[in-house]
Structures are given as structure tokens and as C-alpha cells.
Design an enzyme around this catalytic site. Structure first.
Site, PDB file in Angstrom:
ATOM      1  N   PHE A 189       0.875  -1.178   0.000  1.00  9.77           N
ATOM      2  CA  PHE A 189       0.000   0.000   0.000  1.00  9.77           C
ATOM      3  C   PHE A 189       0.909   1.224   0.000  1.00  9.77           C
ATOM      4  CE2 PHE A 189      -2.227   3.166   2.711  1.00  9.77           C
ATOM      5  CZ  PHE A 189      -3.430   3.281   2.043  1.00  9.77           C
ATOM      6  N   GLU A 242       4.399   9.809   1.540  1.00  6.93           N
ATOM      7  CA  GLU A 242       5.487  10.447   0.783  1.00  6.93           C
ATOM      8  C   GLU A 242       6.277  11.316   1.755  1.00  6.93           C
ATOM      9  OE1 GLU A 242       3.769  12.674  -2.438  1.00  6.93           O
ATOM     10  OE2 GLU A 242       2.798  10.889  -3.296  1.00  6.93           O
ATOM     11  N   PRO A 243       7.446  11.801   1.327  1.00 11.57           N
ATOM     12  CA  PRO A 243       8.241  12.635   2.242  1.00 11.57           C
ATOM     13  C   PRO A 243       7.450  13.827   2.818  1.00 11.57           C
ATOM     14  CG  PRO A 243       9.575  11.975   0.366  1.00 11.57           C
ATOM     15  CD  PRO A 243       8.184  11.466   0.097  1.00 11.57           C
ATOM     16  N   ALA A 260       4.037  13.951   2.864  1.00 13.02           N
ATOM     17  CA  ALA A 260       2.666  13.504   3.176  1.00 13.02           C
ATOM     18  C   ALA A 260       2.727  12.307   4.113  1.00 13.02           C
ATOM     19  CB  ALA A 260       1.911  13.154   1.897  1.00 13.02           C
ATOM     20  N   PHE A 317       8.774   4.837   2.937  1.00  7.09           N
ATOM     21  CA  PHE A 317       8.347   4.013   4.093  1.00  7.09           C
ATOM     22  C   PHE A 317       7.303   2.964   3.678  1.00  7.09           C
ATOM     23  CE2 PHE A 317       9.038   7.776   7.330  1.00  7.09           C
ATOM     24  CZ  PHE A 317      10.391   7.745   7.052  1.00  7.09           C
ATOM     25  N   GLN A 345       4.495  -9.512  45.346  1.00  7.93           N
ATOM     26  CA  GLN A 345       3.274  -8.853  44.879  1.00  7.93           C
ATOM     27  C   GLN A 345       3.573  -7.835  43.764  1.00  7.93           C
ATOM     28  OE1 GLN A 345       1.075  -6.313  47.674  1.00  7.93           O
ATOM     29  NE2 GLN A 345      -0.639  -7.721  47.410  1.00  7.93           N
ATOM     30  N   ILE A 359      10.079  -7.243  34.228  1.00 11.17           N
ATOM     31  CA  ILE A 359      10.012  -8.544  34.908  1.00 11.17           C
ATOM     32  C   ILE A 359      11.266  -9.365  34.611  1.00 11.17           C
ATOM     33  CG2 ILE A 359       8.766 -10.767  34.916  1.00 11.17           C
ATOM     34  CD1 ILE A 359       6.156  -9.115  34.614  1.00 11.17           C
ATOM     35  N   GLU A 390       0.361   3.282  10.094  1.00 13.86           N
ATOM     36  CA  GLU A 390      -1.102   3.251   9.901  1.00 13.86           C
ATOM     37  C   GLU A 390      -1.775   4.368  10.714  1.00 13.86           C
ATOM     38  OE1 GLU A 390      -3.095  -0.454   9.463  1.00 13.86           O
ATOM     39  OE2 GLU A 390      -1.307  -1.488   8.753  1.00 13.86           O
ATOM     40  N   THR A 429      -0.339   7.751  13.353  1.00 12.71           N
ATOM     41  CA  THR A 429       0.273   7.834  14.698  1.00 12.71           C
ATOM     42  C   THR A 429      -0.817   7.902  15.779  1.00 12.71           C
ATOM     43  OG1 THR A 429       0.268  10.241  14.664  1.00 12.71           O
ATOM     44  CG2 THR A 429       2.244   9.153  13.773  1.00 12.71           C
TER      45      THR A 429
HETATM   46  C1  LIG Z   1       8.186   0.875   9.365  1.00 17.01           C
HETATM   47  C2  LIG Z   1       7.147   1.715   8.677  1.00 17.01           C
HETATM   48  C3  LIG Z   1       6.287   1.120   7.768  1.00 17.01           C
HETATM   49  C4  LIG Z   1       5.356   1.892   7.072  1.00 17.01           C
HETATM   50  N1  LIG Z   1       4.566   1.316   6.127  1.00 17.01           N
HETATM   51  C5  LIG Z   1       3.785   2.097   5.328  1.00 17.01           C
HETATM   52  C6  LIG Z   1       3.094   1.543   4.193  1.00 17.01           C
HETATM   53  O1  LIG Z   1       3.124   0.347   3.948  1.00 17.01           O
HETATM   54  N2  LIG Z   1       2.399   2.402   3.392  1.00 17.01           N
HETATM   55  C7  LIG Z   1       2.326   3.734   3.628  1.00 17.01           C
HETATM   56  O2  LIG Z   1       1.681   4.437   2.848  1.00 17.01           O
HETATM   57  N3  LIG Z   1       2.942   4.290   4.707  1.00 17.01           N
HETATM   58  C8  LIG Z   1       3.688   3.507   5.545  1.00 17.01           C
HETATM   59  N4  LIG Z   1       4.364   4.054   6.622  1.00 17.01           N
HETATM   60  C9  LIG Z   1       4.223   5.476   6.877  1.00 17.01           C
HETATM   61  C10 LIG Z   1       3.506   5.798   8.180  1.00 17.01           C
HETATM   62  O3  LIG Z   1       2.133   5.594   8.047  1.00 17.01           O
HETATM   63  C11 LIG Z   1       3.889   7.251   8.562  1.00 17.01           C
HETATM   64  O4  LIG Z   1       5.243   7.203   8.970  1.00 17.01           O
HETATM   65  C12 LIG Z   1       2.996   7.809   9.655  1.00 17.01           C
HETATM   66  O5  LIG Z   1       1.693   8.014   9.184  1.00 17.01           O
HETATM   67  C13 LIG Z   1       3.529   9.116  10.231  1.00 17.01           C
HETATM   68  O6  LIG Z   1       3.941   9.995   9.235  1.00 17.01           O
HETATM   69  P1  LIG Z   1       5.406  10.662   9.342  1.00 17.01           P
HETATM   70  O7  LIG Z   1       6.377   9.576   9.583  1.00 17.01           O
HETATM   71  O8  LIG Z   1       5.611  11.509   8.149  1.00 17.01           O
HETATM   72  O9  LIG Z   1       5.346  11.546  10.646  1.00 17.01           O
HETATM   73  P2  LIG Z   1       4.862  13.076  10.734  1.00 17.01           P
HETATM   74  O10 LIG Z   1       3.538  13.237  10.073  1.00 17.01           O
HETATM   75  O11 LIG Z   1       5.979  13.958  10.296  1.00 17.01           O
HETATM   76  O12 LIG Z   1       4.634  13.239  12.301  1.00 17.01           O
HETATM   77  C14 LIG Z   1       5.680  13.535  13.214  1.00 17.01           C
HETATM   78  C15 LIG Z   1       5.049  13.720  14.584  1.00 17.01           C
HETATM   79  O13 LIG Z   1       4.146  14.848  14.565  1.00 17.01           O
HETATM   80  C16 LIG Z   1       2.866  14.430  14.998  1.00 17.01           C
HETATM   81  N5  LIG Z   1       1.858  15.216  14.308  1.00 17.01           N
HETATM   82  C17 LIG Z   1       1.758  15.461  12.981  1.00 17.01           C
HETATM   83  N6  LIG Z   1       0.701  16.229  12.723  1.00 17.01           N
HETATM   84  C18 LIG Z   1       0.094  16.464  13.915  1.00 17.01           C
HETATM   85  C19 LIG Z   1      -1.064  17.198  14.328  1.00 17.01           C
HETATM   86  N7  LIG Z   1      -1.842  17.840  13.454  1.00 17.01           N
HETATM   87  N8  LIG Z   1      -1.362  17.243  15.637  1.00 17.01           N
HETATM   88  C20 LIG Z   1      -0.588  16.600  16.552  1.00 17.01           C
HETATM   89  N9  LIG Z   1       0.527  15.897  16.231  1.00 17.01           N
HETATM   90  C21 LIG Z   1       0.849  15.833  14.925  1.00 17.01           C
HETATM   91  C22 LIG Z   1       2.789  12.955  14.669  1.00 17.01           C
HETATM   92  O14 LIG Z   1       1.786  12.288  15.425  1.00 17.01           O
HETATM   93  C23 LIG Z   1       4.188  12.515  15.036  1.00 17.01           C
HETATM   94  O15 LIG Z   1       4.284  12.347  16.421  1.00 17.01           O
HETATM   95  C24 LIG Z   1       5.265   3.285   7.341  1.00 17.01           C
HETATM   96  C25 LIG Z   1       6.107   3.876   8.284  1.00 17.01           C
HETATM   97  C26 LIG Z   1       7.057   3.101   8.945  1.00 17.01           C
HETATM   98  C27 LIG Z   1       7.968   3.794   9.927  1.00 17.01           C
END
Ligand SMILES: Cc1cc2nc3c(=O)[nH]c(=O)nc-3n(C[C@H](O)[C@H](O)[C@H](O)COP(=O)(O)OP(=O)(O)OC[C@H]3O[C@@H](n4cnc5c(N)ncnc54)[C@H](O)[C@@H]3O)c2cc1C
Length: 381
Positions: A123, A127-128, A130, A156, A279, A337, A363, A365
């Protein structure tokens, strides 16, 4: 709500449990140290139909509903995260879009091979620029004759290096924001498709994550998945269903952490008695059990709602949020533990602790799940 599982599902559950115990657990160190899924495990999963759990029987899958998928997911979660992540991304976000909105042509073309695990799914949304802001895509798709031409870079992407068929989101009408995104089925053999950087990760060894690059990538017109400009809605539906499956894998992992912790605490002697007689240790175990059962109950409630055709946007978000955070708390208690041994690579606990961390990120955060839950609550009020 009726979560009672049928005899047929019970048989599948027991078969997967046996496979995990007899075949997967003994290969834990191969997956971890060599960063690969041994071919015999892929073959074993094929024989059990695990690549086709969510694919209808008419296309060669097991045709399980969401409760059934969660039963399988839980057992897989008791195994190794790299392996369950590979199978889970394929059967969940990698194939469910085709099942949900694919044309008969696309279903017939792709699903039988995907059900057998001959073709692996992925899936590609992120993107960098998005990530959490998932509709801020730069990848474009422009129609030219009987083809769509895709340009852009995804990153990713789980199963990226291995995937044969990728459900890919791209902008088809830049003037319409999220309503100008379409979904496509892209094969890794299409001209202009390539796999970019393969990431080095904290955990999930064996399950590879990479960039996917489209350079004038030619996609046949019939590989548009669902309707033009409705791809973002499809992506959200795929992710919502995927969240219940991920939550099930988290409950399964918690179950293994509890089993390992009970065993270790009963055998480890300090101050002349097994540490489980204290405990402080019993309370940690009790909290691990309580939270795991609560996560499991929430997961099956959401799965049941999916099967009734109910709107699960809020349920999926709170289930994913709760189950993944429980998984991390349970993993942390398990390390406690085990004491110093919990920090050593010779124990599975160390690996599971690292593998737990990703579930709060991908999927969507934990923060994004809270945003979704609150938005739904505010809508209702
Ligand atoms: C091992 C791995 C596997 C993955 N597999 C897939 C895949 O198969 N397909 C795919 O499409 N994607 C995949 N991803 C992408 C994944 O879904 C994204 O990394 C994730 O959605 C977060 O996006 P980002 O890494 O750009 O973090 P960012 O969006 O840059 O977020 C950084 C931080 O800011 C916080 N943040 C951002 N906006 C807000 C807001 N409005 N309010 C509060 N906090 C905010 C976030 O919660 C996070 O703590 C994968 C990622 C990893 C690491």
C-alpha cells in the site's frame, strides 16, 4: 454482539497456532539476525491460505470476515512481528482495496495469485511531505490515451522491495485537494517503476520498508482502482479496516509477552524464592492481563461492527490507539520482569520491545488517532 467463533474458524485458529509454535518461533533468530523470512515459512503460510485470508473464496482466498481476520491476526501476532507484518500488510492494506472497490477485471487478474502468495501486495500512500498530512501528495497521475503516467516518490512502504502489486495513491486533479486523488494498481514490472532506498529500522527485521519511485511510470487505464478522484476515500477505508487487523496482532503479541513473563518469573529465583511470589511482580502481570483482555475485547467489537457494515471510523481509531499503546506498556512491563535479561538480545523480549514501538507510528500515529476520535465526537455533539 456475538463473537463466538465457528468450528471452521476454530480449526483455522488452531492450525495457525501450531504453525507459529512449531515453525515460526524456532526460526526467530534467523529472521532477526539475517533480516529475512525463510522460504519454508512463506511456503507454510501459503499452505494454510494465510496470504488469502481476506480474499473471497471465489478468487481462491479463505473469504474470512473481519472477526475471522482478527482471529488469524491474533495468532500471527503471537509469532514474529517481521513475519506477521509481511503477511499482514499483504492481506490487509495490500489487498483489501481490490476486494472493496476493484473492478471484476482487476479482481480476476490479481486476486487469485495474491491469495496464493504468488504475488505480494503493498500500500503506497506516504510520501516525504505527506505523512500524517496524508492527502498532501506530490505524486501525480496524468491520463495519456489508454495509460496513466505516474511521477513521484513514495517512502516508508512496507513490503516495498518484494511487492508485485501496489495500491498506489496519486493526484489526478490538483485543484481538488483530497478529492482530486485516485488509487491505482501498479505492478513492479510496469515501465518507469523502481524500488529506491531500503530503510534500516529499529525493529521489524525480515519485513522490509522502502522508497518506491515512479518515473513516467505507465499504468494501463483499467488499473484505476475504484472511481477517478475517489482514491483518498478508498485509502481511508483501507486504513480503517487495517487498524482492526493491526490491533489483533498487538493482542497476540501481548499474549506471548505474558506467557514468557509468567514462565520467567516462575523460574527466576531471588532472595531465595521465585520472583513471581512478590506482589510487585504479580501486579505487573495482572495489569498486563487486564489491558490485553480490554484491547482484545475492543478489537473484536470493532471487527464485529465492520462485519455488520457499520461506520467504524471512530471505533477503528480508538481500537488502534488503545491496542498499540497497551502493547507498548505490556512490552515495557515484560522487560521489567525479566530485569537485565530483558535487555539482552538472547531473549525474545528485547526484540518484541523494539517491534512494539512501530505500532504507535504506522497506519496513523497515536496523535492522528486522537485527532480522528475527537473530530468524530465533535461531529456528533
Ligand atoms: C516501518 C514503517 C512502515 C510503514 N509502512 C507504510 C506503508 O506500507 N504504506 C504507507 O503508505 N505508509 C507507511 N508508513 C508510513 C507511516 O504511516 C507514517 O510514517 C505515519 O503516518 C507518520 O507519518 P510521518 O512519519 O511523516 O510523521 P509526521 O507526520 O511527520 O509526524 C511527526 C510527529 O508529529 C505528529 N503530528 C503530525 N501532525 C500532527 C497534528 N496535526 N497534531 C498533533 N501531532 C501531529 C505525529 O503524530 C508525530 O508524532 C510506514 C512507516 C514506517 C515507519
Amino acid at each position: 454482539m456475538d463473537f463466538l467463533i465457528t468450528d471452521e474458524l476454530k480449526a483455522i485458529q488452531l492450525a495457525v497456532r501450531e504453525f507459529i509454535e512449531k515453525e515460526v518461533h524456532p526460526r526467530e533468530s534467523i529472521i532477526e539476525e539475517e533480516d529475512r523470512i525463510p522460504e519454508e515459512l512463506i511456503e507454510g503460510a501459503r499452505k494454510l491460505g494465510l496470504f488469502g485470508v481476506s480474499i473471497p473464496e471465489e478468487y481462491g482466498g479463505l473469504g474470512l470476515n473481519m472477526v475471522g481476520k482478527c482471529v488469524v491476526g491474533e495468532e500471527m501476532g503471537r509469532g514474529i512481528a517481521g513475519f506477521s507484518g509481511y503477511q499482514g500488510a499483504h492481506t490487509g492494506i495490500g489487498t483489501s482495496g481490490i476486494v472493496m472497490v476493484g473492478s471484476d477485471y482487476l479482481k480476476e487478474k490479481y486476486l487469485p495469485d495474491m491469495a496464493e502468495g504468488k504475488k505480494i501486495g503493498a500500500f503506497a500512500l506516504t510520501e516525504p511531505d505527506a505523512g500524517s498530512d496524508a492527502s498532501n501528495l506530490k505524486t501525480t497521475a496524468v491520463k495519456k490515451g489508454d495509460r496513466w503516467i505516474l511521477n513521484g516518490t513514495k517512502h516508508f512502504i512496507t513490503n516495498g522491495p518484494e511487492a508485485h502489486v501496489l495500491t498506489t495513491m496519486a493526484v489526478t486533479d490538483p485543484s481538488r485537494g483530497a478529492r482530486g486523488i485516485s488509487a491505482f494498481l501498479v505492478e513492479n514490472t510496469f515501465p518507469g517503476f523502481s524500488v529506491g532506498k531500503i530503510e534500516k529500522k529499529m525493529g521489524l527485521r525480515g519485513n522490509h520498508t522502502s522508497e518506491i519511485i515512479f518515473e513516467d511510470c505507465e499504468v494501463p487505464a483499467e488499473n484505476l482502482l475504484g472511481k477517478e478522484n475517489e482514491g483518498f476515500i478508498t485509502a481511508l477505508r483501507i486504513l480503517a479496516n487495517g487498524r482492526a487487523g493491526l490491533a489483533a496482532r498487538c493482542s497476540g503479541a501481548c499474549r506471548r509477552l505474558i506467557e514468557l513473563s509468567l514462565d520467567y518469573a516462575s523460574k527466576r529465583v531471588q532472595f531465595g524464592k521465585p520472583i513471581i511470589e512478590n506482589q510487585a511482580i504479580q501486579w505487573m502481570l495482572a495489569d498486563m492481563e487486564m489491558e490485553t483482555q480490554a484491547a482484545k475485547a475492543l478489537t473484536y467489537q470493532t471487527a464485529w461492527k465492520v462485519d455488520q457494515g457499520m461506520n467504524i471510523i471512530k471505533d477503528a481509531a480508538l481500537t488502534k490507539l488503545f491496542a498499540t499503546e497497551v502493547y507498548n506498556r505490556v512490552a515495557d512491563k515484560a522487560v521489567q520482569i525479566f530485569g537485565g535479561m530483558g535487555y539482552m538480545k538472547e531473549m525474545p523480549i528485547e526484540r518484541i520491545f523494539r517491534d512494539a514501538r512501530i505500532t504507535r507510528l504506522y497506519e496513523g500515529t497515536s496523535e492522528v488517532q486522537r485527532m480522528v476520535i475527537a473530530a468524530q465526537m465533535m461531529k456528533k455533539s
